[in-house]
Scaffold this motif. Structure first.
Motif, PDB file in Angstrom:
ATOM      1  N   SER A   1       0.869  -1.181   0.000  1.00 24.19           N
ATOM      2  CA  SER A   1       0.000   0.000   0.000  1.00 24.19           C
ATOM      3  C   SER A   1       0.902   1.225   0.000  1.00 24.19           C
ATOM      4  O   SER A   1       2.115   1.107   0.201  1.00 24.19           O
ATOM      5  CB  SER A   1      -0.905  -0.001   1.229  1.00 24.19           C
ATOM      6  N   HIS A   2       0.303   2.387  -0.222  1.00 27.60           N
ATOM      7  CA  HIS A   2       1.094   3.615  -0.334  1.00 27.60           C
ATOM      8  C   HIS A   2       0.720   4.551   0.814  1.00 27.60           C
ATOM      9  O   HIS A   2      -0.447   4.624   1.201  1.00 27.60           O
ATOM     10  CB  HIS A   2       0.815   4.271  -1.695  1.00 27.60           C
ATOM     11  N   PRO A   3       1.700   5.271   1.377  1.00 23.29           N
ATOM     12  CA  PRO A   3       1.391   6.149   2.523  1.00 23.29           C
ATOM     13  C   PRO A   3       0.366   7.234   2.197  1.00 23.29           C
ATOM     14  O   PRO A   3      -0.330   7.708   3.103  1.00 23.29           O
ATOM     15  CB  PRO A   3       2.751   6.751   2.899  1.00 23.29           C
ATOM     16  N   GLU A   4       0.260   7.659   0.934  1.00 23.84           N
ATOM     17  CA  GLU A   4      -0.732   8.697   0.586  1.00 23.84           C
ATOM     18  C   GLU A   4      -1.781   8.265  -0.434  1.00 23.84           C
ATOM     19  O   GLU A   4      -2.935   8.648  -0.329  1.00 23.84           O
ATOM     20  CB  GLU A   4      -0.030   9.947   0.032  1.00 23.84           C
TER      21      GLU A   4
ATOM     22  N   GLU B   1       7.298   6.634  -6.339  1.00 30.65           N
ATOM     23  CA  GLU B   1       6.109   6.276  -5.543  1.00 30.65           C
ATOM     24  C   GLU B   1       5.992   4.772  -5.332  1.00 30.65           C
ATOM     25  O   GLU B   1       5.569   4.314  -4.270  1.00 30.65           O
ATOM     26  CB  GLU B   1       4.839   6.849  -6.192  1.00 30.65           C
TER      27      GLU B   1
ATOM     28  N   ALA C   1       6.010   3.014  -1.698  1.00 27.63           N
ATOM     29  CA  ALA C   1       5.008   2.027  -1.272  1.00 27.63           C
ATOM     30  C   ALA C   1       5.696   0.785  -0.690  1.00 27.63           C
ATOM     31  O   ALA C   1       5.264   0.258   0.343  1.00 27.63           O
ATOM     32  CB  ALA C   1       4.122   1.640  -2.457  1.00 27.63           C
TER      33      ALA C   1
ATOM     34  N   HIS D   1       7.220   1.701   2.787  1.00 22.57           N
ATOM     35  CA  HIS D   1       6.122   1.931   3.728  1.00 22.57           C
ATOM     36  C   HIS D   1       5.476   0.604   4.140  1.00 22.57           C
ATOM     37  O   HIS D   1       5.268   0.344   5.329  1.00 22.57           O
ATOM     38  CB  HIS D   1       5.086   2.845   3.055  1.00 22.57           C
ATOM     39  N   SER D   2       5.185  -0.252   3.170  1.00 18.55           N
ATOM     40  CA  SER D   2       4.450  -1.489   3.448  1.00 18.55           C
ATOM     41  C   SER D   2       5.286  -2.464   4.284  1.00 18.55           C
ATOM     42  O   SER D   2       4.766  -3.091   5.210  1.00 18.55           O
ATOM     43  CB  SER D   2       4.037  -2.172   2.143  1.00 18.55           C
TER      44      SER D   2
ATOM     45  N   HIS E   1       7.678  -1.650   6.274  1.00 23.17           N
ATOM     46  CA  HIS E   1       7.782  -1.060   7.605  1.00 23.17           C
ATOM     47  C   HIS E   1       6.511  -1.333   8.416  1.00 23.17           C
ATOM     48  O   HIS E   1       6.582  -1.780   9.563  1.00 23.17           O
ATOM     49  CB  HIS E   1       8.053   0.435   7.485  1.00 23.17           C
ATOM     50  N   GLU E   2       5.355  -1.081   7.787  1.00 23.48           N
ATOM     51  CA  GLU E   2       4.068  -1.321   8.464  1.00 23.48           C
ATOM     52  C   GLU E   2       3.906  -2.782   8.883  1.00 23.48           C
ATOM     53  O   GLU E   2       3.322  -3.075   9.912  1.00 23.48           O
ATOM     54  CB  GLU E   2       2.907  -0.962   7.523  1.00 23.48           C
TER      55      GLU E   2
END
Ligand code: ARG
Length: 333
Positions: free
Chosen positions: A168-171, A253, A257, A260-261, A263-264
């Motif tokens: 997924s993307h942070p924004e 981007e 993603a 970010h993913s 890391h999440e």
């Protein structure tokens, strides 16, 4: 005349596990393509030299996946199988990595999944592997293991041994709708560990991912998942003119993603700026010990924003010392 085998046993006594561990660590330190070598001395060894059958080898591979994945806190690990008795023979894992996604070729030549695995996918299907009834872009391939004197065996990896990260993307809310994912662990399984005349033809090893391996290369390369046009279109950028830098903007981007993913999801990953800084620290550590650093600039420089990374701005030694990981000829073509 002395047979080659008895000569080998004489010349190469069985290595103690600690010696084998050191050999593997040095092979990592010597890996001229690897930007992650700061951690070379922390490589963990799983000594599987007693695995005799292909089933034993398979089970050790599953153990490797679980040990190294470690719930997302990835441990750099190598599993070493029995030493090859002669240069040609030895245990072989046919897969390029323990976890890879199938690439299914359609009649019109288009490919669902990873195009890089299309030939291998065709081969394992010809050997009897049955893909999931609903084929997808991220179907994990089975392992093909060959032990000398036996025909190769196919094994399905249990899904619970494979950690994957949905992207997924942070924004950008729409990004998750692309239904992209990648596996947490890169385990190279088609290289041999060699040194001092010894040859371990099955020695799968892993570190953790650097984001660009997935975001720029696996998902971005035109001959791989080729997602830059898709991401750019969703971002609403003009893809008709290269001057809009749509490829570059989409690549940033896509990489955002991935980082970010992971890391999440609590999965170890490194961005290319940190990896580059860590590598420079490795270079200075090595130089302080009076060693030069074997390196291949074209592999070390990240595939995105190269000149923004310190690794870009210097050169590396052409020496290729052993112990080393070397490429093996694929057996299945
Ligand atoms: N580039 C390969 C891939 O995307 C993995 C190579 C090894 N990478 C690593 N971080 N140890 O799957």
């Amino acid at each position: 005349m002395i047979s080659i085998e008895s000569e080998m046993t004489e010349r190469y006594p069985y290595l103690a596990t600690s010696e084998l561990r050191q050999m593997a660590r040095l092979a990592w330190r010597n890996s001229h393509r690897c930007i992650g070598r700061l951690l070379w001395n922390s490589l963990e060894l799983l000594d599987a030299r007693d695995a005799a059958t292909s089933r034993d080898v398979f089970e050790a591979c599953i153990h490797h996946l679980e040990h190294a994945t470690n719930g997302g806190r990835i441990r750099s690990t190598i599993t070493v199988f029995q030493e090859a008795e002669t240069a040609e023979k030895g245990i072989r894992i046919w897969n390029q990595q323990l976890i890879r996604y199938a690439g299914y070729e359609a009649a019109d030549g288009s490919i669902l999944g990873d195009p890089r695995q299309a030939a291998f996918t065709r081969r394992v299907m010809a050997m009897g592997w049955v893909p999931p009834s609903r084929r997808g872009a991220f179907d994990v391939l089975p392992l093909v293991i060959e032990v000398p004197g036996e025909s190769p065996c196919i094994y399905q990896i249990p899904p619970e041994s494979i950690m994957e990260v949905p992207l997924s993307h942070p924004e950008f809310r729409w990004f998750a709708g692309l239904n992209l994912r990648w596996h947490a662990l890169p385990v190279i399984s088609d290289m041999a560990l060699v040194g001092e005349g010894r040859r371990f033809t099955a020695a799968p090893f892993n570190g953790h991912y650097m984001g660009t391996e997935i975001g720029s290369r696996n998902l971005g390369d035109e001959q791989r998942y080729n997602l830059l046009p898709v991401v750019a279109a969703n971002m609403g950028i003009d893809v008709r003119s290269s001057r809009s830098l749509w490829k570059d903007r989409a690549m940033v981007e896509l990489n955002a993603a991935v980082l970010h993913s992971f890391h999440e999801a609590g999965v170890t990953i490194v961005d290319h700026h940190s990896a580059s800084a860590q590598f420079m620290l490795h270079v200075s550590n090595e130089e302080a010990c009076g060693r030069e650093v074997p390196g291949d600039w074209s592999w070390l420089v990240p595939p995105m924003s190269g000149s923004a990374c310190p690794v870009f701005h210097r050169s590396y030694s052409d020496s290729r010392p052993e112990p080393a990981f070397i490429e093996l000829q694929a057996l299945w073509h």
